[in-house]
Scaffold this active site. Structure first.
Site, PDB file in Angstrom:
ATOM      1  N   ASP A   1      25.010   6.298   7.630  1.00 21.48           N
ATOM      2  CA  ASP A   1      25.709   7.506   7.209  1.00 21.48           C
ATOM      3  C   ASP A   1      25.711   8.351   8.478  1.00 21.48           C
ATOM      4  O   ASP A   1      24.669   8.878   8.879  1.00 21.48           O
ATOM      5  CB  ASP A   1      24.936   8.221   6.101  1.00 21.48           C
ATOM      6  CG  ASP A   1      25.640   9.490   5.672  1.00 21.48           C
ATOM      7  OD1 ASP A   1      26.217  10.171   6.540  1.00 21.48           O
ATOM      8  OD2 ASP A   1      25.624   9.808   4.485  1.00 21.48           O
ATOM      9  N   HIS A   2      26.852   8.441   9.152  1.00 27.29           N
ATOM     10  CA  HIS A   2      26.803   8.986  10.515  1.00 27.29           C
ATOM     11  C   HIS A   2      26.366  10.453  10.544  1.00 27.29           C
ATOM     12  O   HIS A   2      25.933  10.954  11.573  1.00 27.29           O
ATOM     13  CB  HIS A   2      28.128   8.754  11.258  1.00 27.29           C
ATOM     14  CG  HIS A   2      29.237   9.670  10.853  1.00 27.29           C
ATOM     15  ND1 HIS A   2      30.010   9.458   9.751  1.00 27.29           N
ATOM     16  CD2 HIS A   2      29.699  10.806  11.413  1.00 27.29           C
ATOM     17  CE1 HIS A   2      30.905  10.429   9.654  1.00 27.29           C
ATOM     18  NE2 HIS A   2      30.739  11.258  10.656  1.00 27.29           N
TER      19      HIS A   2
ATOM     20  N   LYS B   1      40.028  18.005   2.666  1.00 26.16           N
ATOM     21  CA  LYS B   1      40.868  17.773   3.841  1.00 26.16           C
ATOM     22  C   LYS B   1      41.914  18.869   3.874  1.00 26.16           C
ATOM     23  O   LYS B   1      42.221  19.482   2.850  1.00 26.16           O
ATOM     24  CB  LYS B   1      41.545  16.402   3.715  1.00 26.16           C
ATOM     25  CG  LYS B   1      40.522  15.262   3.677  1.00 26.16           C
ATOM     26  CD  LYS B   1      40.931  14.109   4.559  1.00 26.16           C
ATOM     27  CE  LYS B   1      39.947  12.971   4.500  1.00 26.16           C
ATOM     28  NZ  LYS B   1      39.044  12.885   5.658  1.00 26.16           N
TER      29      LYS B   1
ATOM     30  N   HIS C   1      27.695  11.736   2.681  1.00 26.31           N
ATOM     31  CA  HIS C   1      27.350  12.833   3.592  1.00 26.31           C
ATOM     32  C   HIS C   1      26.815  14.086   2.868  1.00 26.31           C
ATOM     33  O   HIS C   1      25.801  14.653   3.248  1.00 26.31           O
ATOM     34  CB  HIS C   1      28.558  13.245   4.432  1.00 26.31           C
ATOM     35  CG  HIS C   1      29.245  12.094   5.110  1.00 26.31           C
ATOM     36  ND1 HIS C   1      28.574  11.037   5.655  1.00 26.31           N
ATOM     37  CD2 HIS C   1      30.559  11.836   5.341  1.00 26.31           C
ATOM     38  CE1 HIS C   1      29.432  10.181   6.201  1.00 26.31           C
ATOM     39  NE2 HIS C   1      30.648  10.641   6.009  1.00 26.31           N
TER      40      HIS C   1
HETATM   41  C1  BG6 Z   1      33.967   9.779   7.270  1.00 24.93           C
HETATM   42  C2  BG6 Z   1      35.045   9.849   6.240  1.00 24.93           C
HETATM   43  O1  BG6 Z   1      32.819   9.193   6.731  1.00 24.93           O
HETATM   44  O2  BG6 Z   1      33.659  11.082   7.727  1.00 24.93           O
HETATM   45  C3  BG6 Z   1      36.286  10.541   6.803  1.00 24.93           C
HETATM   46  O3  BG6 Z   1      35.396   8.542   5.817  1.00 24.93           O
HETATM   47  C4  BG6 Z   1      35.915  11.874   7.388  1.00 24.93           C
HETATM   48  O4  BG6 Z   1      37.283  10.696   5.801  1.00 24.93           O
HETATM   49  C5  BG6 Z   1      34.743  11.742   8.351  1.00 24.93           C
HETATM   50  O5  BG6 Z   1      37.050  12.369   8.085  1.00 24.93           O
HETATM   51  C6  BG6 Z   1      34.244  13.097   8.803  1.00 24.93           C
HETATM   52  O6  BG6 Z   1      33.291  12.921   9.823  1.00 24.93           O
HETATM   53  P1  BG6 Z   1      33.004  14.081  10.884  1.00 24.93           P
HETATM   54  O7  BG6 Z   1      31.859  13.562  11.690  1.00 24.93           O
HETATM   55  O8  BG6 Z   1      34.279  14.274  11.650  1.00 24.93           O
HETATM   56  O9  BG6 Z   1      32.650  15.293  10.067  1.00 24.93           O
END
Ligand code: BG6
Length: 506
Positions: free
Chosen positions: A183-184, A346, A246
């Site tokens: 989960d980045h 979004k 997230h």
């Molecule tokens: C991803 C989603 O996990 O996270 C995307 O699939 C989203 O839809 C993205 O745009 C957002 O990541 P960050 O790091 O730009 O907030």
């Protein structure tokens, strides 16, 4: 300068010609290399569907110039790194691919003179996860519990059932501690800083509970629409794409109990406790606890932008949500009756990920002339794009009389540390290579997150929204999300505009 980790490593990326490899994975590995955080004995094995080694290396170098936080690579350093790259182009279903991989691994280990950590990174669509995992298993590349690691990217399934199935397929060959679910958000510096803030200080923990916190707001807003990902997004939507992972992860970090130690399982157990304590969403009464939205055409920075239904790959009558707001409660002693408001969308006015802790107002206000101007105390944890923490409190305005005004005490990451934050993928890849699972999702976390949201996902599917699109691109989402908070006497904290005026009950 940090020292290189001792154990050699071989990182295999499946899906090497995809976007993630070029935008995130190779820039992250190259930055780790520059920072001496990669083992000296290192091989990057890239598995793609087309092209050859030379074209891959060239494409990656171009990618660095565009996407790496450090920009164009120093040619000498890049040549050093590129010498460690091997490229294989074979279909994922072909058993020869796995024999070939085993061959490259054996060669590298021979060259290193010792066995290496073997990381298999699946940067491929989820329907291919099981094929690759089976291929690795059959080729004998999954059996070493200490050294073989598989990394997967979300989505981990589309629902509770498919997530379980996927997990079982992976478990045919890999054991749970070998599986790294990314989960980045958990790799972002400021997200990790939530733990430092809470448990590295005496100041905040005593007030971090129902006695002093009135409500918590977690916002992950994006400026972008679905861009080229309409096809994927149609099968997903904001609940699956953002909340299941997230936002719930952020909520766990804010709500968890203090840790006994910073061990991977201790951190993950405490998060699981939060997920277990979240009150199930009352589906019959879901409109009181959730709001969904979809953007229609609008304007962004003066430019006309299409609505979701006009995006490529999207059904003209789509009922996929691009916005969700939830009100959740955590049923334990600390958080009883404190609402956690989560929202993500979004095409909102600005990119912004933040956690706002709204503290209770003072019990007795003795400055009657200025009551309307004073906000209750508030802590704002900015995750991105600004990175830092602000505490807002009342101070006396200069001059005669006792007029109070809200002022802010700010901590800014870049200023405090004179350094730009590293990318989430740098941290995450380093942790996988070093075998630390703290920042990764364990199967039970995944399961509980799906279990919480599945009834709502089902209700959304059974009752498609009749009002979509219900917010204009470039705005803060549907009005009903404001009304949801107004019913509790609260309002969303929107940056720049400050708190929205309190609304009467709808
Ligand atoms: C991803 C989603 O996990 O996270 C995307 O699939 C989203 O839809 C993205 O745009 C957002 O990541 P960050 O790091 O730009 O907030």
């Amino acid at each position: 300068m940090p020292n290189h980790p001792e154990l050699p490593a071989i990182v295999t990326i499946f899906g090497a010609t995809g976007d993630l490899t070029k935008r995130k994975l190779v820039p992250a590995l190259f930055n780790l290399f520059l920072d001496r955080e990669l083992p000296k004995k290192f091989t990057l094995l890239a598995v793609g569907r087309r092209g050859d080694q030379a074209s891959f290396i060239e494409a990656m170098e171009e990618g660095l110039a565009k996407f790496s936080r450090r920009g164009t690579a120093d040619p000498k350093k890049w040549a050093e790194f590129a010498a460690r790259i091997r490229y294989v182009a074979l279909p994922f279903e072909d058993p020869n691919l796995y024999t070939e991989i085993a061959g490259v691994i054996a060669e590298s280990e021979e060259e290193f003179g010792e066995p290496a950590t073997r990381v298999f990174y699946l940067s491929v669509p989820p329907e291919i996860f099981a094929t690759v995992s089976d291929g690795l298993g059959v080729a004998g590349l999954s059996g070493n519990r200490e050294r073989d690691r598989i990394v997967i990217e979300k989505p981990f399934g589309r629902d509770l059932e498919s997530a379980e199935q996927l997990n079982n397929r992976l478990l045919n060959h890999f054991e749970e501690p070998q599986i790294y679910r990314i989960d980045h958000y958990l790799g972002k510096e400021t997200v990790q800083n939530i733990l430092a803030l809470r448990f590295g200080n005496t100041l905040y923990e005593p007030i971090w509970n129902r006695r002093y916190v009135e409500n918590v707001q977690i916002t992950v807003a994006e400026e972008v629409g679905v861009e080229k990902r309409g096809g994927y997004y149609e099968t997903s939507g904001a609940l699956r794409d953002m909340v299941q992972n997230h936002l719930l992860q952020l909520m766990c970090l804010v709500a968890m109990e203090p840790l006994v130690s910073f061990e991977a399982d201790e951190v993950r157990n405490k998060k699981v406790d939060v997920l277990k304590a979240i009150r199930p969403i009352d589906i019959k009464n879901r409109h009181a606890f959730s709001v969904r939205g979809q953007y229609g055409p609008g304007y962004f920075q003066g430019q006309a932008v299409p609505g979701y239904r006009q995006e490529t790959g999207v059904d003209l009558y789509s009922s996929t949500e691009t916005y969700v707001a939830l009100k959740l409660y955590v049923d334990n002693w600390r958080w009883q009756r404190v609402p956690f408001y989560l929202r993500t969308g979004k095409r909102m006015p600005r990119k912004l990920s933040q956690v706002v802790i709204n503290f209770t107002p003072v019990p007795h206000q003795m400055f009657p002339s200025s009551v309307d101007d004073i906000e209750a105390n508030r802590m704002i944890i900015n995750i991105q794009p600004e990175e830092g923490i602000s505490v807002r409190f009342a101070a006396k305005e200069p001059g005669s009389g006792m007029r109070l005004r809200t002022v802010s005490m700010d901590f800014n990451y870049e200023e405090a540390f004179h350094a730009e934050s590293r990318e989430a993928y740098e941290t995450l890849l380093q942790e996988v290579i070093e075998g630390n699972t703290t920042l990764f999702m364990r199967a039970d976390q995944e399961h509980l997150a799906w279990e919480l949201l599945q009834p709502l996902i089902n209700a959304y599917e059974e009752h498609p929204a009749s009002s979509f699109p219900n917010y204009v691109a470039g705005t803060w989402g549907p009005e009903s999300a404001d009304i949801m908070l107004a019913r509790d006497g609260h309002s969303w904290y929107n940056p720049n505009s400050g708190p929205a005026p309190r609304k009467e009950h709808a």
